[in-house]
Design an enzyme around this catalytic site. Structure first.
Site, PDB file in Angstrom:
ATOM      1  N   LYS A  60      -8.421  14.783  -7.186  1.00  0.00           N
ATOM      2  CA  LYS A  60      -9.236  15.187  -8.334  1.00  0.00           C
ATOM      3  C   LYS A  60     -10.628  15.656  -7.914  1.00  0.00           C
ATOM      4  O   LYS A  60     -11.170  16.589  -8.506  1.00  0.00           O
ATOM      5  CB  LYS A  60      -9.340  14.050  -9.348  1.00  0.00           C
ATOM      6  CG  LYS A  60     -10.106  12.834  -8.881  1.00  0.00           C
ATOM      7  CD  LYS A  60     -10.140  11.763  -9.963  1.00  0.00           C
ATOM      8  CE  LYS A  60     -10.879  10.527  -9.504  1.00  0.00           C
ATOM      9  NZ  LYS A  60     -12.295  10.776  -9.183  1.00  0.00           N
ATOM     10  N   THR A  61     -11.224  15.007  -6.893  1.00  0.00           N
ATOM     11  CA  THR A  61     -12.551  15.432  -6.436  1.00  0.00           C
ATOM     12  C   THR A  61     -12.492  16.855  -5.893  1.00  0.00           C
ATOM     13  O   THR A  61     -13.390  17.672  -6.132  1.00  0.00           O
ATOM     14  CB  THR A  61     -13.077  14.476  -5.346  1.00  0.00           C
ATOM     15  OG1 THR A  61     -13.107  13.146  -5.872  1.00  0.00           O
ATOM     16  CG2 THR A  61     -14.472  14.873  -4.901  1.00  0.00           C
ATOM     17  N   GLN A  92      -5.767   4.108 -14.754  1.00  0.00           N
ATOM     18  CA  GLN A  92      -6.827   3.457 -13.980  1.00  0.00           C
ATOM     19  C   GLN A  92      -8.019   3.070 -14.864  1.00  0.00           C
ATOM     20  O   GLN A  92      -9.121   2.864 -14.364  1.00  0.00           O
ATOM     21  CB  GLN A  92      -7.287   4.369 -12.848  1.00  0.00           C
ATOM     22  CG  GLN A  92      -6.200   4.656 -11.821  1.00  0.00           C
ATOM     23  CD  GLN A  92      -6.730   5.468 -10.647  1.00  0.00           C
ATOM     24  OE1 GLN A  92      -7.471   4.971  -9.799  1.00  0.00           O
ATOM     25  NE2 GLN A  92      -6.335   6.727 -10.584  1.00  0.00           N
ATOM     26  N   ARG A 111      -4.869   1.557  -3.797  1.00  0.00           N
ATOM     27  CA  ARG A 111      -5.921   1.674  -2.774  1.00  0.00           C
ATOM     28  C   ARG A 111      -5.291   1.792  -1.387  1.00  0.00           C
ATOM     29  O   ARG A 111      -5.968   2.166  -0.427  1.00  0.00           O
ATOM     30  CB  ARG A 111      -6.848   0.447  -2.774  1.00  0.00           C
ATOM     31  CG  ARG A 111      -7.661   0.134  -4.035  1.00  0.00           C
ATOM     32  CD  ARG A 111      -8.372   1.325  -4.596  1.00  0.00           C
ATOM     33  NE  ARG A 111      -7.547   1.986  -5.582  1.00  0.00           N
ATOM     34  CZ  ARG A 111      -7.676   3.242  -5.962  1.00  0.00           C
ATOM     35  NH1 ARG A 111      -8.598   4.006  -5.412  1.00  0.00           N
ATOM     36  NH2 ARG A 111      -6.885   3.774  -6.881  1.00  0.00           N
ATOM     37  N   ASP A 114     -16.008  13.439 -14.594  1.00  0.00           N
ATOM     38  CA  ASP A 114     -15.055  12.732 -13.734  1.00  0.00           C
ATOM     39  C   ASP A 114     -14.799  11.340 -14.309  1.00  0.00           C
ATOM     40  O   ASP A 114     -15.610  10.810 -15.074  1.00  0.00           O
ATOM     41  CB  ASP A 114     -15.639  12.635 -12.322  1.00  0.00           C
ATOM     42  CG  ASP A 114     -14.607  12.200 -11.293  1.00  0.00           C
ATOM     43  OD1 ASP A 114     -13.406  12.164 -11.622  1.00  0.00           O
ATOM     44  OD2 ASP A 114     -15.018  11.893 -10.155  1.00  0.00           O
ATOM     45  N   GLU A 115     -13.662  10.732 -13.938  1.00  0.00           N
ATOM     46  CA  GLU A 115     -13.323   9.363 -14.376  1.00  0.00           C
ATOM     47  C   GLU A 115     -13.467   9.231 -15.899  1.00  0.00           C
ATOM     48  O   GLU A 115     -14.038   8.273 -16.409  1.00  0.00           O
ATOM     49  CB  GLU A 115     -14.222   8.337 -13.670  1.00  0.00           C
ATOM     50  CG  GLU A 115     -14.201   8.393 -12.156  1.00  0.00           C
ATOM     51  CD  GLU A 115     -12.905   7.884 -11.541  1.00  0.00           C
ATOM     52  OE1 GLU A 115     -11.969   7.562 -12.295  1.00  0.00           O
ATOM     53  OE2 GLU A 115     -12.825   7.801 -10.305  1.00  0.00           O
TER      54      GLU A 115
END
Length: 732
Positions: A31-32, A246, A596, A215-216
């Site tokens: 996504k980044t 998330q 993670r 973002d997020e």
């Protein structure tokens, strides 16, 4: 900018430049990369002025990473405004807070600052109820989440102490206003008020930002959503990236409905799913998918990878939490030694901080370097907070909390009775502490005795204020630390003095780095950057095993992850389970923990666990049972056959042949620890004050010697006695 490096869905997101766009980006799906490529695409291909682009992230760390990526793609000084939500609001308020009655040099109060203000108000009101201050802090946060004033919250609060709580809330708001200060919630609230009450200010920013990126998005609060909607009201180009799977910050005010209802709020929005994962192996993804599929509040998606299947996900069921901790530490020790892995490759994740004690003991036993996160942070250490309080007071003389902190720090003979008198007088007169200090204290009602003691501090403060404009930031910080007496106060040779000095020097060094990276930056700008630091921003993974709560490592990744404490009432936490939505948030926390992991994932539990002063026996976590759907029985270790009540240490696992049973002495030698018969001649080999290393308890200091016996103090473990002729010690 090589668009061919993007997959089909990523490219579609990058090129969807107009209107509302929702990108559902699964964990590790790039996504980044999509965000930075889209911004670069707008500038390079669509020739959009960078000044017209806004990108909102959720941590300072993410902000800095995005800026670095954009610099690599576009060159220095791209001109794009990249910041967190709170930093964005703080920056807007620096320009326009005066419209709301604030000075532009307002102070931002951290949670710890707010707690001190609440404590002081409760004391002044002579309220004596156990746990009342924490209850008030919770209710103030709750009220601000829903934009309730103290008067409005009186009608909404269902607590039996509602009247007292709202009285303190009202006094808290009055004190912050008098101190020209805002807390974290206020940064959002005051920006919303600014946009609502002054349409010209909103228009200025809504006109400016033609393209808005968030973002997020799953972690946004309802108020953050409203601010974003206001900013996109002119051009309608709102690009949000998130993953409802998330969303784990509901307790902080995050509203998952922002992402779930995006299509309702923006009917013409385009929805793009990023499901290809570039982080984890297929085995890890299958287990994570199996768990999260049990949630109903989600979009249908499934992570997959073109990479290798990877080693199996392993679960381990221990007899108790001590055995569980030994299993984890032994696995890490084996991989470091046999596979030449670095401690930074590993993370041990817990749902609750209370679970880490046994883990830390075993990591020390195996001499594995580690760092704990989610605990006491650098910027909350006493000497660091105190030096920063001097800066705050110099920037904003109305900051009562800062003044009351520094008046007798370091100690200069001004006792609590003087500061209490000063605080109460300022409160009664409706003025700031500095108004009393720098006006005519006696005329205002301060006793002559107290005024005399405060003159020394006033002279110091005047001296520091005069020097502020003559020095650079780092030089000024060192000057304040010296003139205020910090270095003198911590000039001793005790370990704690050394630690305090190191922390001060680290702070001064960081200020120098900030000054170097932000040419011409002011003290106000530095304080704002510190005030908005988040949990994740402080995590450093160099050459240490990371031991952390799951919430603190969201956004990070590790080659090997151990998710521990997987029992009912532990993970999921016993504070949840009252509703399906609460369990779904706990399941999302589990999903975040699992994703993670890049190469290896271990899921561990214990049949009994000592917590909060008693032994608890809990059932295996439902999340383990759900993960089993993707893990065949042969992939689980220690999970099938019942174990005897008394058993030896766990065998070395890690998909390797079972190791022959070895004596404790052989284990010690294999981990680089001296054997029991280390050849000590007794206490004569050591002297009082020596630091010594014990294979189980770690480093301690000898505080008493009697014959061959010695008393040794271990940090966090207390004092223990040993016969030094047979104890396995060596000098540290």
């Amino acid at each position: 900018m090589d668009l061919s490096s993007l997959n089909k869905e990523q490219l579609e997101a990058v090129q969807a430049t107009e209107g509302a766009v929702l990108v559902l980006a699964g964990a590790g799906s790039g996504k980044t990369r999509v965000l930075t490529y889209r911004i670069a695409y707008l500038i390079k291909e669509k020739e959009v002025n960078p000044y017209r682009i806004l990108a909102i992230t959720f941590t300072n760390k993410a902000t800095n990473e995005m800026k670095e990526h954009l610099t690599n793609m576009l060159g220095e000084g791209s001109g794009v405004w990249v910041s967190t939500f709170h930093s964005l609001c703080a920056r807007i308020l620096r320009y326009d807070a005066e419209k709301l009655g604030y000075d532009k040099n307002y102070t931002i109060y951290s949670d710890a600052d707010s707690e001190r203000v609440i404590k002081r108000i409760v004391q002044n009101k002579h309220i004596q109820k156990e746990g009342f201050e924490s209850k008030v802090a919770y209710h103030i946060g709750n009220a601000k989440t829903y934009l309730f004033s103290p008067e409005e919250y009186r009608k909404e609060c269902g607590d039996r102490d509602a009247m007292l709580i709202c009285d303190v809330y009202e006094a808290y708001e009055e004190e912050l206003r008098a101190a020209n200060a805002m807390d974290y919630d206020d940064l959002l609230i005051k920006t919303y008020e600014l946009f609502t009450e002054f349409p010209d200010v909103l228009k200025k920013y809504a006109d400016r930002f033609r393209y808005i990126h968030i973002d997020e998005y799953q972690d946004t609060s309802r108020l953050q959503y409203k601010i974003a909607a206001m900013l996109s009201s002119v051009h309608g180009n709102l690009f949000v990236v998130g993953d409802e799977d998330q969303s784990i910050y509901g307790w902080r005010g995050a509203d998952i409905s922002n992402i779930l209802d995006f299509r309702k709020d923006f009917p013409d929005a385009k929805v793009i799913k990023l499901e290809q994962n570039y982080r984890s192996t297929t085995n890890i993804l299958n287990a994570a998918n199996a768990v999260i599929s049990h949630n109903s509040e989600r979009f249908e998606k499934k992570l997959w990878s073109e990479g290798d299947k990877g080693v199996r996900v392993e679960t381990y069921s221990a007899q108790d939490d001590r055995e569980e901790a030994e299993f984890v530490a032994r696995q890490i020790s084996n991989m470091i030694r046999e596979r030449r892995m670095s401690p930074s490759d590993f993370a041990i994740l817990v749902r609750l901080n209370a679970l880490t004690k046994k883990i830390e003991e075993k990591l020390r036993y195996f001499r594995i370097p580690y760092k704990m996160y989610g605990g006491f942070k650098f910027y909350e250490r006493k000497e660091v907070k105190s030096l920063l309080a001097y800066f705050r007071a110099l920037v904003n003389p109305r900051d009562n909390d800062a003044f009351l902190r520094i008046i007798n720090t370091p100690k200069r003979g001004i006792g609590d009775s003087v500061t209490d008198e000063l605080s109460l007088l300022a409160s009664e007169r409706g003025v700031s502490v500095s108004d009393v200090l720098f006006g005519d204290p006696i005329a205002l009602g301060l006793s002559e005795k107290s005024a005399k003691k405060l003159r020394v501090f006033k002279e110091l403060f005047d001296k520091l204020a005069a020097a502020r404009g003559e020095k650079g930031l780092a030089d000024f910080a060192e000057y304040v630390a010296s003139e205020a007496g910090f270095f003198l106060a911590y000039s001793g040779d005790k370990e704690e003095d050394l630690s305090h000095r190191e922390n001060l020097n680290q702070l001064i060094g960081e200020i120098a780095e900030f000054e170097k990276a932000n040419q011409g930056a002011t003290l106000e700008e530095y304080l704002q950057s510190v005030a908005l630091i988040s949990d994740t921003d402080e995590i450093q993974t160099d050459e240490y095993v990371t031991v952390s709560t799951v919430h603190s490592v969201k956004g990070l990744e590790f080659n090997v992850v151990f998710v521990t404490g997987l029992e009912e009432n532990v993970f999921p936490s016993q504070s949840y389970g009252k509703s399906s939505s609460e369990i779904e948030e706990e399941r999302r926390v589990m999903y975040v923990a699992m994703t993670r992991a890049k190469r290896r994932l271990y899921l561990t539990s214990a049949r009994s666990r000592f917590m909060y002063g008693r032994t608890n026996y809990n059932a295996r976590s439902r999340f383990l049972n759900e993960a089993d759907e993707a893990i065949s029985p042969k992939q689980r270790i220690g999970a099938s056959a019942p174990k005897p009540l008394v058993q030896s240490s766990p065998k070395i696992g890690y998909s390797a042949p079972e190791q022959p049973k070895r004596s404790e002495e052989e284990y010690r030698r294999s981990f680089g620890v001296g054997a029991k018969t280390a050849g000590n001649k007794g206490a004569h080999d050591f002297k009082l004050g020596d630091k010594v290393l014990h294979p189980r308890y770690g480093v301690g200091r000898i505080i008493q010697i009697t014959g061959d016996n010695a008393s040794i103090a271990f940090d966090g473990l207390g004092i223990k006695q040993f016969n030094m002729k047979i104890a396995p010690f060596k000098k540290a």
